[in-house]
Design a protein around this motif. Structure first.
Motif: not given
Length: 324
Positions: A10, A27-28, A30-31, A34-35, A38, A78-79, A81-82
């Motif tokens: 990370r 940055a994490e 924010t990502r 965002g997820l 979405e 993080p891969r 996380w979505p």
């Protein structure tokens, strides 16, 4: 489920930290948000995203703390996380949109799926949980309805039609005692420190401190000694204990204090970072943060101090007899 989490690759700790979830970088964070946006949009729901929650046009609020901790603690990084966010949002919306289980399930089935749940007092809305019982310093017991995809923490209004509170709690404790021990590990070192940890995917694993006698019996094959046990419930999926039989509990206390504080940090369903003395069903807090917030300290009252002195004296007496 392991005791000690291997951290995935990370952003380094020197990266700027997210102001709400310090275990994420900016940055994490924010990502992650965002997820979340979405995932709600994929299900046709536009939400306003805030630091610790999202809201929809109907004013419904969805907290992000537990989900952020779930993502943070997943060893795959993080891969995934979505997928984690998508699954969580889907589960939350199904639970929100479905008819209330309290309206569709028969009363007897509801009672069969009741469990007591130990939660941290901080953040519990006492106006909706006036019945919540004090378990120990910083700990409350509430009743929860176990459902296939979620756990419904029952408010005063939800409990009222179900019957007498004392009866419901007895039923919930009966159900709790019937849960299996999913996994058990022993934490020990070369210096003699040793304690047991019960782990499980069940949301009620830590809450089994309310039925500690049966847990200790199942795990060790022995009864809790008259002097009780040390216990820690860092988060909902772990319960640590050490049965007090001799001065070995001193090393266990220090080890468990570090274990509880570490397990409490950045975890979903966090309960308490402290160690407690379980004695005749009463919990007394034994560890605390230093006043500056850095490090740990052991804090014992007169009764526990007397117990400690007696154990030391007994051990010295046995040693003296052996030397004679």
């Amino acid at each position: 489920m392991g005791l000690f989490r291997r951290k995935p690759r990370r952003d380094g700790r020197d990266a700027p930290r997210d102001p709400e979830f310090a275990f994420l970088s900016v940055a994490e964070g924010t990502r992650f948000r965002g997820l979340v946006r979405e995932s709600f949009a994929e299900r046709g729901l536009e939400v306003s995203v805030f630091a610790d929650m999202v809201t929809d046009s109907d004013g419904r609020q969805f907290g992000l703390g537990n989900l952020a901790a779930v993502c943070h603690n997943d060893d795959r990084g993080p891969r995934v996380w979505p997928d984690l966010v998508r699954q969580h949002v889907g589960m939350v919306l199904r639970a929100m949109d479905a008819p209330s289980a309290l309206e569709t399930l028969p009363t007897e089935q509801i009672r069969a799926q009741l469990y007591p749940r130990v939660v941290g007092a901080q953040g519990l809305d006492t106006s909706n949980f006036r019945y919540a019982r004090d378990v120990g310093p910083g700990l409350r017991e509430i009743l929860a309805l176990d459902l296939p995809e979620s756990v419904m923490m029952l408010t005063d209004d939800a409990l009222q039609p179900l019957g007498d509170l004392a009866y419901l709690r007895d039923q919930a404790l009966y159900n709790l005692r019937g849960l299996p021990v999913e996994a058990h590990e022993t934490v020990q070192d070369d210096e003699g420190m040793r304690f047991e940890v019960v782990l499980g995917d069940s949301f009620y694993t830590a809450s089994r401190v309310l039925a500690l006698e049966s847990v200790v019996r199942e795990v060790t094959g022995e009864e809790i000694p008259a002097d009780g046990a040390l216990v820690a419930m860092p988060f909902r999926h772990q319960l640590a204990f050490h049965a007090i039989r001799d001065t070995g509990m001193i090393a266990a206390l220090n080890g468990m204090a570090a274990f509880a504080a570490t397990g409490f940090e950045d975890t979903p369903g966090a309960i308490s970072p402290y160690v407690y003395w379980w004695h005749d069903g009463t919990l007394t807090q034994l560890s605390d943060r230093e006043e500056d917030g850095e490090g740990l300290r052991i804090v014992i009252g007169e009764e526990f101090h007397a117990l400690l002195e007696r154990l030391v004296a007994d051990e010295q007496g046995r040693s003296g007899e052996g030397g004679a």
